[in-house]
Design an enzyme around this catalytic site. Structure first.
Site, PDB file in Angstrom:
ATOM      1  N   ASP A   1      -8.858  11.893   9.397  1.00 58.36           N
ATOM      2  CA  ASP A   1      -8.349  10.640   7.603  1.00 58.36           C
ATOM      3  C   ASP A   1      -9.609   9.800   7.902  1.00 58.36           C
ATOM      4  O   ASP A   1      -8.793   8.707   8.003  1.00 58.36           O
ATOM      5  CB  ASP A   1      -7.040  11.543   7.703  1.00 58.36           C
ATOM      6  CG  ASP A   1      -7.620  10.731   5.721  1.00 58.36           C
ATOM      7  OD1 ASP A   1      -8.156  10.792   5.377  1.00 58.36           O
ATOM      8  OD2 ASP A   1      -5.775  10.206   4.851  1.00 58.36           O
TER       9      ASP A   1
ATOM     10  N   GLY B   1       0.291  -0.911  -0.294  1.00 58.14           N
ATOM     11  CA  GLY B   1       0.133  -0.100  -0.311  1.00 58.14           C
ATOM     12  C   GLY B   1       0.863   1.306  -0.592  1.00 58.14           C
ATOM     13  O   GLY B   1       1.923   1.584   0.586  1.00 58.14           O
ATOM     14  N   GLN B   2       0.543   2.376  -0.216  1.00 61.43           N
ATOM     15  CA  GLN B   2       1.075   3.909  -0.302  1.00 61.43           C
ATOM     16  C   GLN B   2      -0.090   5.037  -0.302  1.00 61.43           C
ATOM     17  O   GLN B   2      -1.240   4.455  -0.916  1.00 61.43           O
ATOM     18  CB  GLN B   2       2.297   3.992  -1.189  1.00 61.43           C
ATOM     19  CG  GLN B   2       1.218   3.477  -2.842  1.00 61.43           C
ATOM     20  CD  GLN B   2       2.211   3.753  -3.972  1.00 61.43           C
ATOM     21  OE1 GLN B   2       3.875   3.807  -3.607  1.00 61.43           O
ATOM     22  NE2 GLN B   2       1.762   3.709  -5.471  1.00 61.43           N
ATOM     23  N   GLY B   3       0.061   5.605   0.350  1.00 57.21           N
ATOM     24  CA  GLY B   3      -0.989   7.050  -0.004  1.00 57.21           C
ATOM     25  C   GLY B   3       0.535   8.161   0.941  1.00 57.21           C
ATOM     26  O   GLY B   3       0.797   8.458   0.341  1.00 57.21           O
ATOM     27  N   GLY B   4      -0.596   8.942   1.042  1.00 58.58           N
ATOM     28  CA  GLY B   4       0.203  10.706   1.226  1.00 58.58           C
ATOM     29  C   GLY B   4       1.168  10.290   2.235  1.00 58.58           C
ATOM     30  O   GLY B   4       2.131  11.923   1.729  1.00 58.58           O
TER      31      GLY B   4
ATOM     32  N   VAL C   1       3.589   1.253   2.676  1.00 57.34           N
ATOM     33  CA  VAL C   1       3.698   0.108   2.895  1.00 57.34           C
ATOM     34  C   VAL C   1       4.107  -1.565   2.761  1.00 57.34           C
ATOM     35  O   VAL C   1       4.085  -1.487   1.871  1.00 57.34           O
ATOM     36  CB  VAL C   1       2.270   0.173   3.698  1.00 57.34           C
ATOM     37  CG1 VAL C   1       2.808  -1.195   5.208  1.00 57.34           C
ATOM     38  CG2 VAL C   1       1.753   1.569   4.489  1.00 57.34           C
TER      39      VAL C   1
ATOM     40  N   LYS D   1       6.190   1.169   7.644  1.00 54.43           N
ATOM     41  CA  LYS D   1       5.734   2.495   6.751  1.00 54.43           C
ATOM     42  C   LYS D   1       7.094   3.289   6.863  1.00 54.43           C
ATOM     43  O   LYS D   1       7.878   3.068   7.451  1.00 54.43           O
ATOM     44  CB  LYS D   1       4.321   2.287   7.692  1.00 54.43           C
ATOM     45  CG  LYS D   1       4.510   3.973   7.016  1.00 54.43           C
ATOM     46  CD  LYS D   1       3.797   4.631   7.896  1.00 54.43           C
ATOM     47  CE  LYS D   1       2.635   6.184   7.040  1.00 54.43           C
ATOM     48  NZ  LYS D   1       1.456   6.835   7.615  1.00 54.43           N
TER      49      LYS D   1
ATOM     50  N   GLY E   1       3.575   7.577   3.066  1.00 50.49           N
ATOM     51  CA  GLY E   1       4.850   6.716   2.584  1.00 50.49           C
ATOM     52  C   GLY E   1       3.835   5.574   2.276  1.00 50.49           C
ATOM     53  O   GLY E   1       3.283   5.180   1.307  1.00 50.49           O
TER      54      GLY E   1
END
Length: 790
Positions: free
Chosen positions: A579, A460-463, A467, A481, A465
């Protein structure tokens, strides 16, 4: 490898020893040092004596001059074409050409950089125009012309623009730019998609007009590009930033100040140096060591300027003229082997070699070469061997010491950079008691666990960093992470997440196992939650129906709300998640909900009910009250959870691009449906099939209360949890026993039996939304007199 490095070092030292011994065999018979007087001119030397030399941050050199009440009768400029008005009503003050509104950013010996003017046209989504501005600049009657460093630039996705190069110009130049969608708009490329540019031959005058093919209505252009722009500006100062420029409401003001128009200037138009020199008293270039330069016809209308001769510096327009430059004092202005080997002369410099050496003394020439040694070669060889042997003896010892020290220093450096000291401070409570310390993993340990952060380990990845899935030496599976490259604010955000998760102990909150601070990018180590995100399960449907039962949706919602209620009221320090969304709710092997991703969360003192903070969150889930006021409260999480619950009941995403504009926002769509008694038309088919009338109506009313625009009217997370637990206890009756609308019946008529909570592979979803900025109409003040719009 170690042996090769040592051998290389030995060779380098031996070479150094040879050079040192060779140099030691010669002596200087004489030492010559060159020194000359050198005057470093400040701005006062460039302004006329007794005149103001600076306006705010702008230095104003003669022949330009500032109009000042205190200098009446004193001509601070060479003639009226060079007078400058300093507006002191702003802080800092701003300079303008004459008494107009053309702001000056910079003055050089041949150019002016001035504020830009943009033609602009903005559209509502209906296609009607709410702002239309054209740009026009007239330099006729001045000593300025537009430089060929300028180009004509058009920015937008449904535009074509014209630039007229004279008042009577009937054949304008221009270009057009179109886009089928926002995804095809490139960054840093201005070739027709989102941006175009064309060279023009503008001298003294231009008019710029902007038009549209479809008024931004085709392909939903106005959703990401409400306005178009056209302007003349310096080519090297503009870089197209793609979608961020198209949706930036501040683009006009930002471009006005960052992409200047470049103007060329001359002392007198249409007069050559020879013509001007005939009147020696008024000749601008009459002072010592200054020369006159003819400006050729073509780009400009002709004229002349003054400059200092080569090797001299200063202001050629003021007495006593230009002064000699001491090239020897500045290594960048000479190519002598050494500063001591340089002699300054008027207008130039000379290099030389000291006694015992021969050559021209220049780096780019023959340099200085030692004459033949008078000492026996045997002494030279013995000295070199002694240096080499001494170095070999100490190389291994020094190598080991230096390597160990560098490794230790690197670890300490990254530990401090990544907030190690801040973490220690946060680990001590206000009363001085030390809380349970966070486990610190080593960089090598986590590299081994993730196979050196292999791409196939990304889950996974987001705003904040990326994972990775990792396996520790004790065979525990963890989620690691890896934060993105951080500045100071990001480091505080990273430590904030560590502190938050350290004090949280709840079965429905993802558990933090430790962190690593000794590598370049900080890392967090969590328990591994194997069954993916709730987003995966809700939006992966089978034959139009979700494989997640209504009972499990309500259970997961209750577990999530219970975790948020714990964060709001039962944690040692209240925590606002900020969030809440499906992508941040994970499911473990038993499909138990786990709230994750606290990178945007905020700690709130017990005596605070709200905090003022920079707005963060995900489009579609963001609390409108928080967005407009910046006041963050626990009711902001309640609103986001209301969107989550609506998403669970309807199977719709928070923002749906398809369909009519009024139905795109799930929160608005859901509330409207409740008010119009259409709730059973929008619910997910499986929820309709499995839920009772009372159960679904009660759930819809709970969503409506959570999505109230007034935060005070929303329930607390604790109240939401109690209502969800109550909903789970409703008696389940067959839906067929209740009255339903005809159009709803077709959604639940399938006889297919669906399994609950099917097994899926872990995947990552990253929903990125962009806020649509509201634009208001306005007018532009053009710099110099302009003609009426065509």
């Amino acid at each position: 490898m170690k042996t090769k490095i040592q051998l290389l070092l030995v060779l380098l030292v031996c070479a150094w020893g040879i050079e040192a011994l060779e140099s030691a065999t010669f002596r200087y018979n004489t030492t010559i040092e060159a020194s000359t007087n050198h005057t470093i001119m400040d701005v006062g030397d460039f302004a006329k004596p007794g005149c103001q030399s600076q306006c705010g941050n702008l230095k104003v050199p003669y022949p330009f001059g500032i109009i000042s009440e205190g200098h009446k009768g004193l001509a601070c400029f060479i003639h009226s074409g060079f007078d400058i008005t300093c507006n002191t009503s702003t802080n800092p003050p701003k300079a303008f050409i004459k008494d107009g509104n053309m702001e000056i950013f910079d003055i050089s010996d041949k150019e002016l950089h001035v504020a830009n003017f943009l033609a602009e046209k903005c559209y509502y989504r209906s296609g009607s125009t709410y702002r239309w501005i054209y740009a026009s600049v007239d330099l006729n009657g001045t000593t300025y012309t537009f430089s060929d460093a300028n180009v004509f630039i058009v920015v937008g996705c449904d535009e074509f623009a014209h630039i007229y190069q004279a008042k009577n110009d009937l054949l304008p130049k221009g270009c057009s730019t179109t886009c089928h969608n926002g995804e095809e708009v490139p960054e840093h490329e201005c070739s027709g998609t989102g941006c175009c540019q064309v060279s023009v031959n503008v001298l003294k005058y231009f008019d710029a007009y902007l038009f549209s093919y479809n008024n931004h209505t085709a392909n939903n252009v106005s959703s990401f590009d409400p306005c178009g722009y056209a302007f003349l500006g310096e080519k090297n100062s503009f870089s197209f930033n793609g979608l961020s420029d198209l949706s930036d409401g501040a683009f006009r003001n930002r471009t006005r100040n960052s992409v200047p128009i470049v103007l060329d200037w001359v002392i007198e138009e249409n007069r050559t140096c020879a013509q001007a020199a005939q009147d020696s008293d008024s000749f601008a270039c009459r002072y010592a060591n200054s020369s006159c330069i003819d400006i050729k016809q073509g780009r400009t209308s002709g004229g002349h300027r003054c400059s200092c001769k080569q090797g001299y510096e200063g202001n050629p327009y003021l007495s006593p003229g230009c002064k000699d430059t001491n090239e020897c004092a500045d290594p960048t202005k000479n190519d002598c082997v050494s500063e001591k080997n340089c002699i300054n002369i008027p207008g130039y410099y000379n290099c030389y070699c000291p006694c015992g050496y021969e050559g021209d003394g220049r780096k780019n020439g023959r340099g200085c070469i030692a004459e033949r040694s008078k000492f026996p070669m045997t002494m030279f060889i013995l000295g070199t061997m002694l240096v080499c042997i001494s170095f070999i003896v100490g190389t291994n010892w020094l190598y080991c010491i230096i390597k160990k020290r560098k490794h230790t220093q690197s670890r300490e450096k990254f530990f401090h950079q990544n907030g190690g000291l801040l973490l220690k401070q946060q680990s001590t409570s206000k009363d001085g008691n030390v809380v349970e310390p966070t486990k610190l993993f080593t960089d090598e340990e986590l590299k081994k666990a993730t196979n050196n952060y292999a791409s196939d380990r990304i889950i996974g990845q987001g705003g904040y960093g990326i994972v990775f899935k990792g396996i520790l030496p004790d065979q525990r599976v963890v989620a690691i992470k890896k934060s993105k490259v951080m500045d100071r604010s990001q480091i505080e955000q990273f430590i904030n997440e560590v502190v938050i998760l350290t004090q949280v102990n709840h079965r429905n909150v993802v558990k933090l196992l430790g962190c690593c601070l000794e590598c370049e990018v900080p890392l967090l180590v969590y328990e591994f939650v194997s069954n993916g995100t709730l987003f995966d399960h809700v939006h992966n449907t089978h034959e139009g129906m979700s494989q997640l039962s209504l009972e499990n949706r309500l259970r997961i919602a209750a577990e999530t709300s219970g975790a948020l209620a714990y964060l709001h009221s039962a944690a040692s320090i209240p925590i606002i998640h900020r969030d809440v969304k499906l992508a941040n709710i994970l499911l473990d092997d038993n499909h138990i909900a786990k709230v994750s991703d606290f990178g945007a969360s905020r700690l709130v003192s017990l005596d605070q009910t709200q905090v003022t903070t920079l707005v963060q969150g995900t489009l579609g889930y963001l609390d409108p009250e928080y967005f407009h006021t910046g006041q963050l409260t626990d009711k902001s999480d309640v609103y986001s959870f209301g969107v989550v619950l609506a998403e669970l009941l309807t199977g719709r995403k928070p923002i749906c691009i398809e369909g009519s504009p009024k139905d795109r926002n799930l929160a608005t769509y859901f509330i409207t449906s409740v008010k119009e008694n259409r709730i059973f038309q929008i619910l997910e088919p499986r929820a309709l099939k499995e839920g009772t009338l009372e159960q679904l109506e009660t759930a819809a009313q709970l969503v409506k209360r959570c999505l109230s625009l007034n935060g005070e009217e929303r329930p607390t997370m604790k109240e939401v949890t109690m209502e969800l637990e109550s909903l789970r206890k409703f008696s389940k009756y067959p839906w067929a026993n209740h009255h339903r609308h005809e159009e709803t019946a077709s959604l639940i008529s399938s006889d297919n039996e669906l399994s609950d909570l099917y097994d899926i592979q872990l995947s990552s979803f990253n929903y990125i939304g962009q806020d649509l900025e509201q634009y208001s109409s306005g007018t532009a003040s053009l710099l110099l007199p302009s003609s009426s719009p065509r």
